[in-house]
Write an enzyme that holds these catalytic residues in place. Structure first.
Site, PDB file in Angstrom:
ATOM      1  N   CYS A 365      -7.091   4.747   6.139  1.00 28.31           N
ATOM      2  CA  CYS A 365      -6.666   5.988   6.798  1.00 28.31           C
ATOM      3  C   CYS A 365      -7.895   6.795   7.229  1.00 28.31           C
ATOM      4  O   CYS A 365      -8.642   6.361   8.099  1.00 28.31           O
ATOM      5  CB  CYS A 365      -5.735   6.776   5.896  1.00 28.31           C
ATOM      6  SG  CYS A 365      -4.738   8.002   6.813  1.00 28.31           S
ATOM      7  N   HIS A 459      -1.544   3.106   4.030  1.00 30.76           N
ATOM      8  CA  HIS A 459      -1.650   3.307   2.590  1.00 30.76           C
ATOM      9  C   HIS A 459      -0.716   2.321   1.884  1.00 30.76           C
ATOM     10  O   HIS A 459       0.317   1.914   2.429  1.00 30.76           O
ATOM     11  CB  HIS A 459      -1.224   4.725   2.203  1.00 30.76           C
ATOM     12  CG  HIS A 459      -2.129   5.803   2.709  1.00 30.76           C
ATOM     13  ND1 HIS A 459      -3.407   5.968   2.235  1.00 30.76           N
ATOM     14  CD2 HIS A 459      -1.936   6.769   3.646  1.00 30.76           C
ATOM     15  CE1 HIS A 459      -3.957   7.001   2.843  1.00 30.76           C
ATOM     16  NE2 HIS A 459      -3.098   7.500   3.711  1.00 30.76           N
TER      17      HIS A 459
END
Length: 535
Positions: A365, A459
């Site tokens: 991310c 994630h």
């Protein structure tokens, strides 16, 4: 337990990290094992660790973990207000699963009239909350009532301490919620820190009479030693306050539940506890995680730490990366700020050396974004165009709307699932795709790989067992390690075992009959008022 919506319970704590999340999850798992339809709830959560529900709402990971303990699908109703810190003074406000803007702490809580002491700050609990807070309280109370209509019990978690008298008048998560929804309150104290009797008594004494009337009892957490030595103190506490202690939970190592907040993580320390079993292959694999500012969803590396023979540590010095077989740059709420931190500490040069030497680096991310060539950010930092580290051919533009998704697909020939929470939109300009999304439109790619540098917005992807093993094999090969992941490690099963351990704590060490009475019938009448300064 008879009927629907028959009750609820608020688990408060004398301090942050007293054990509220653990106790809430444990009660949820214990009730679920009894066949009781239970849901967790936290009106307002401050956390950089968040999760995406099936319908695309963002909530705290602690509430997603508690939903797993309750064996129900997480929803935005379980965490209607999520505050994601962007620094010491500001937070992004997520309302019912969607970001609605940035706000300062003073702007969010409102300035209290009066001043000059506790009475002016609403410590007596009287009067209406500041403008805007009344609407928030109505919203969170409505979410709680919706859960109560569809479940037999709702176990609510407080935040911080209910005795934060400077914030009482604007409170919607502790006694403000309890008063509005007539919830019995159980206060948890962490005896491992010391001073548990003073903190339990002091918490009670600082509450207004109307709030004390809902405080039904205490729970002592993290006790070590001979329980008989504690009993005289518990009896004295009952005589002083008129309230019983409904359990003493022993200290347990390695519970490994999802944390609320990454801000207090040590800059250099082991992530969780390493698995007891030795490595499956000949070598261990060493993983260094950079504790970047505003680190978010650092739970991504838990699945690595659960692998026998994988040692995962936070490291913030260039020399500590020298013997790491893999460096992970995790997510962050401040990509540009994290980029500045990486450069200031000399870590940028260390990462560049690793890439040049063919040694593995993984960015997740925000960590993926800062590995790219260029960042255009007029949303999060408002820094405009900023040069990235240039290790991946990726350019990132921050969009006003946040991407919230639960993608699934393939990577390294294995099924993989994850979740996305980011403003940054990546334009990949070369390299190889990392993950391929499975949908009806074909297989668009996520992330990027160049040599031994990998990046993804997903994630939770390392929780997919087959993909994690394939990735670790590749890392070991690139690092020249004779490491082999264990073929029988099932991360979801390990998580279930941990949740069952929490349920066991409650079932074996709490007065479960008393807890059921509180949930079904509410707080007993006639609890005494404990004035400040007593006895």
């Amino acid at each position: 337990m008879s009927g629907r919506g028959t009750g609820g319970l608020l688990v408060a704590g004398t301090t942050s990290d007293a054990g509220k999340s653990v106790v809430t999850a444990g009660i949820c798992r214990w009730l679920a094992r009894k066949g009781i339809r239970v849901a967790p709830f936290k009106a307002q959560n401050m956390s950089l660790n968040s999760y995406v529900t099936a319908d695309g709402a963002e909530i705290g990971r602690a509430q997603a973990m508690q939903a797993a303990a309750a064996r129900v699908e997480p929803s935005a109703l379980m965490n209607p207000v999520l505050l994601k810190p962007g620094g010491d003074r500001t937070s992004q406000v997520v309302l019912l699963g969607k970001a609605v803007g940035e706000m300062s702490a003073r702007g969010y809580f409102g300035r209290h009239p009066g001043g000059g002491g506790p009475a002016g700050d609403g410590a007596d609990g009287e009067g209406a909350p500041p403008a805007g807070r009344a609407e928030l309280l109505e919203t969170v109370a409505g979410c709680l009532e919706e859960l109560r209509r569809t479940h037999d019990a709702v176990v609510c978690e407080g935040a911080g301490s209910p005795a934060e008298i400077n914030l009482r008048r604007s409170d919607i998560v502790n006694m403000g919620l309890a008063r509005a929804c007539r919830l019995p309150v159980l206060v948890v104290g962490d005896i491992d820190r010391g001073g548990v009797f003073a903190s339990l008594f002091g918490t009670t004494a600082l509450l207004a009479p109307e709030d004390q009337a809902l405080l039904a009892g205490y729970l002592v957490n993290k006790f070590r030693g001979d329980g008989s030595l504690l009993e005289p103190g518990l009896e004295m506490l009952r005589k002083l306050t008129g309230r019983p202690t409904l359990g003493v939970l022993p200290y347990r190592h390695g519970l490994g539940i999802d944390e609320e907040d990454g801000l207090r993580v040590s800059l250099r320390g082991t992530v969780r506890e390493s698995a007891v079993a030795g490595p499956y292959g000949a070598d261990v694999l060493r993983v260094a995680v950079l504790p970047v500012p505003l680190m978010s969803n650092f739970t991504d590396v838990d699945a690595l730490a659960a692998e026998p023979g994988v040692v995962v540590r936070f490291s913030d010095r260039p020399e500590e990366l020298a013997d790491a077989d893999l460096v992970v740059v995790p997510g962050t709420r401040g990509t540009v700020r994290a980029l500045e931190w990486v450069r200031a500490r000399g870590l940028a040069a260390a990462l560049a050396r690793r890439a040049a030497e063919g040694r593995p680096v993984l960015g997740i991310c925000g960590g993926y974004q800062l590995l790219g060539e260029r960042i255009e950010d007029d949303v999060e930092s408002r820094a405009g165009e900023v040069d990235g580290l240039g290790l991946l051919p990726v350019r990132v533009r921050f969009a006003p709307d946040k991407t919230l998704a639960r993608p699934h697909g393939l990577a390294l020939g294995e099924p993989v699932e994850g979740y996305e929470i980011h403003h940054g939109v990546a334009e990949v300009r070369g390299g190889e795709p990392f993950l391929r999304t499975a949908d009806d439109d074909g297989a668009p790619a996520d992330g990027c790989r160049v040599g031994t540098v990998w990046g993804t917005h997903w994630h939770g992807s390392l929780e997919s067992d087959g993909f994690r093993r394939a990735f670790l094999r590749q890392v070991a090969a690139d690092a020249g390690r004779a490491f082999e992941p264990a073929p029988d490690t099932r991360f979801a099963a390990l998580r279930e075992e941990q949740l069952d351990r929490l349920g066991d704590l409650i079932e074996e060490h709490a007065d479960t009959d008393a807890l059921l009475r509180l949930i079904e019938h509410g707080v007993p009448e006639g609890l005494p008022f404990v004035p400040p300064g007593a006895p």
